[in-house]
Design an enzyme around this catalytic site. Sequence first.
Site, short mmCIF file in Angstrom:
data_model
loop_
_atom_site.label_atom_id
_atom_site.label_comp_id
_atom_site.label_asym_id
_atom_site.label_seq_id
_atom_site.Cartn_x
_atom_site.Cartn_y
_atom_site.Cartn_z
N GLU B 245 0.83 -1.20 0.00
CA GLU B 245 0.00 0.00 0.00
C GLU B 245 0.86 1.25 0.00
O GLU B 245 1.11 1.82 1.04
CB GLU B 245 -0.87 0.04 1.25
CG GLU B 245 -1.95 -0.99 1.28
CD GLU B 245 -2.85 -0.79 2.47
OE1 GLU B 245 -3.75 0.04 2.37
OE2 GLU B 245 -2.63 -1.43 3.50
N SER B 376 -3.08 1.99 13.05
CA SER B 376 -3.46 3.28 13.66
C SER B 376 -2.29 4.26 13.57
O SER B 376 -1.14 3.86 13.36
CB SER B 376 -3.84 3.07 15.12
OG SER B 376 -2.68 2.83 15.89
N GLU B 378 -0.85 5.78 15.82
CA GLU B 378 0.16 5.49 16.85
C GLU B 378 1.12 4.40 16.35
O GLU B 378 2.32 4.47 16.59
CB GLU B 378 -0.53 5.04 18.15
CG GLU B 378 -1.20 6.18 18.91
CD GLU B 378 -2.41 6.76 18.19
OE1 GLU B 378 -3.12 5.99 17.50
OE2 GLU B 378 -2.66 7.97 18.30
#
Lengths: 363, 391
Positions: B245, B376, B378
């Site tokens: 990706e 995420s 984070e």
Amino acid sequence: MDFSLDNEQLAIRDAVRQLLSSPGRDAGRWAELADMGVLGLRIAPEHGGMGAGAVETMLVAQELGRANAAEPVIEVAITAAGLIAAAGTAGQQADLLPRIADGTLRVVLTANEPGASWRVRAHGVTAEATGADGWSLTGVKEPVVVGDTADLLLVTALAGEQTRVFVVDPSQQGVTRTGYETVDGRRAARIVLDGAAATQLGTEPDGLVALRTAIPFGVAAYAAEALGLMEVMLDITVEYLRSRRQFGAPLSAQQVLKHRAADMYVSLELARSTVQYAAMSLASTRSDPSAATRAKLQTSIAGRHVGQEAIQLHGGIGMTDEYVLGHYVKRLVALDHVAGDARHQRELLARSLTEHTTVDILA
Amino acid sequence: MKIELSDDDAAFQLELREFFTNQVPDHLRVPSATSAEVGREAIVETQKILNAAGLAVPTWPEKWGGRGWSTLRLHIWHQEMQRAGVVPPFAQNVSMVGPVIAQFGSPEMQERFLPPTANMDIYWVQGFSEPEAGSDLASLRTTAVRDGDSWVVNGQKAWTTLAHYGDWIFCLVRTDPQAAKRQQGISFLLLDLTSPGITIRPTRLIDGCHEVSEVFFDQVRVPLDQLVGEENKGWDYAKFLLGNERIGVAPIEATKRWLAQAKELASRPVPGGTPLLDDPVLADRFVTLENELVALELTTLRVAAGSHDGKPDPASSVLKLRGTQLQQDVTEILADLGGAGSLASGVGDDSDIDPAIRDAVPRYLNFRKASIYGGSNEIQRQIIASSILGL
């Protein structure tokens, strides 16, 4: 579309990096910069320069930042030389540019006036014609970066309604210079002109066109300098997180500190993209007129973030004068006040906000 | 260093622009919609058109429809598509399961699945996350046990995007609970969603929409030949999938369209007042967001120019982190612009309130997801700190 540097550009970058990494800021280094061709970067070969482009300028400015070097390369060799090349008569160019390139003449642009920062137009300094080619200037310019040691001043002044640029010898009667230290430990001056004798730079009745051609190169260079400063600040902060131990472990074991360093990196890399964009854009025939403004805005935002976090992540040592970090932070703060802070750049960009639907890089 | 496209790349860009604006029917060009909003029909119809033109799966091996384009050209392809408001090829098919099958599947599996995957004859959904396996994906518990000619799957997947549209699901399942490391006991399995024993239960989100579901597996029998590659190598395949990706990891063009939409709304006359954009505080937000998007797009171009195929580039984490932050900032400004009109999410079409205003708060709420999914933010900071900064 190509973000890579060619071998010649890499060689310039490496040579400047090596020169600036040698300690000291004595007069000798200015001459060495001249010998290397750095002071003639923006000056055509016929006037003793290298005739290099905006990319090379960016690389040099970035190295100035990395070394936190105080030499006024951007003021003299990029902004002032660029302005002389854009506006000067053939005679002025032949007289001034070779001496800038060989390091024997320091010329700076004086635009700031008390209470009126970063404006291209003059407000409080007026010019009266005194003869065929002579002018007399009256008013105050302040602060003028490098103004206390410059050999020659390029002064913006109002001739009637129009802003023109004038060449002023600061050693004459009618010019009073008061030098002082700036927040970053460098020098500036208050310059009071009281009927100072001057000649116009070039012959155009409107100096704004040339100013608007030359100034973006300086603005982009300051953005590149900020990038160089931030690179080093992030490096030494990361190194400090690795080496400093508290609670029996390196600071880098603390996730909250790692994540804050990661955010600094993101700010730095996005700023780097706009600095490279400004350089490529200024080097291109299809130039984006706001590219330098965009880079200055992005480095200003990133500079606040990286500067504040670098000190905080260091703790007390980041506050001390003996440690290198604070000096980088001070220069970064000063750069906000040289050639316009984020608010100023936003104001400039807001003027054209409704003239486009989106900003397209690969339009 | 050069900002202009080469003549060849510029011609390529024009050719694609012409195709996307003139060859894709208007009803499939929805500049400001998300894939959840456009629905299954439009996604499928669009991808069939793109696939017929060789524009659906350019990153795949050439044998299966790939084009061998440079990463810069892939970026241009993606950008021009979004610029024209064309729904991009479905990521679950094109960026996720397709490349995994092309890289690790048997020749028979490739023959069977790749053409319908490219052509959207199979609508794939992703079965990775579980209630107890979010960011810590390797703690997944759904099991597959070999029984004669089948794998028997039991367990539960969560947050499965658009599962209710799906035909098939690709899952990470635990095939060796005794493996020394938990990552080593995972396999990559393809399941027909109509198989007996599969139940899909919608998870309604805070925007009121049904976008994600829980998928339950109760004694689901899956033919042995639907396991991709080797048994217990699924974790490697999943890492390959996530590293794939790179193009489109930051949804820049779509975010730019939304910001343009917001600017247009802010420029409209206000009865008895002045356009909102006359407020310098608001103009300041627009200027800042436009500049941040310029910086992000340039960074994407830098990554595209410098990336090496097949190797995850940690710079992708920068793009994901900042891309989703800006996407959220833009949904926020849209929500702010509506004033009282933003309350009217339930009004329907019988209203003077602009649809973009009515939908602004649900969309703002919906896009809080962007900094959570796909690793995420984070996790992205963790990757930047460890892989780039060496912390």
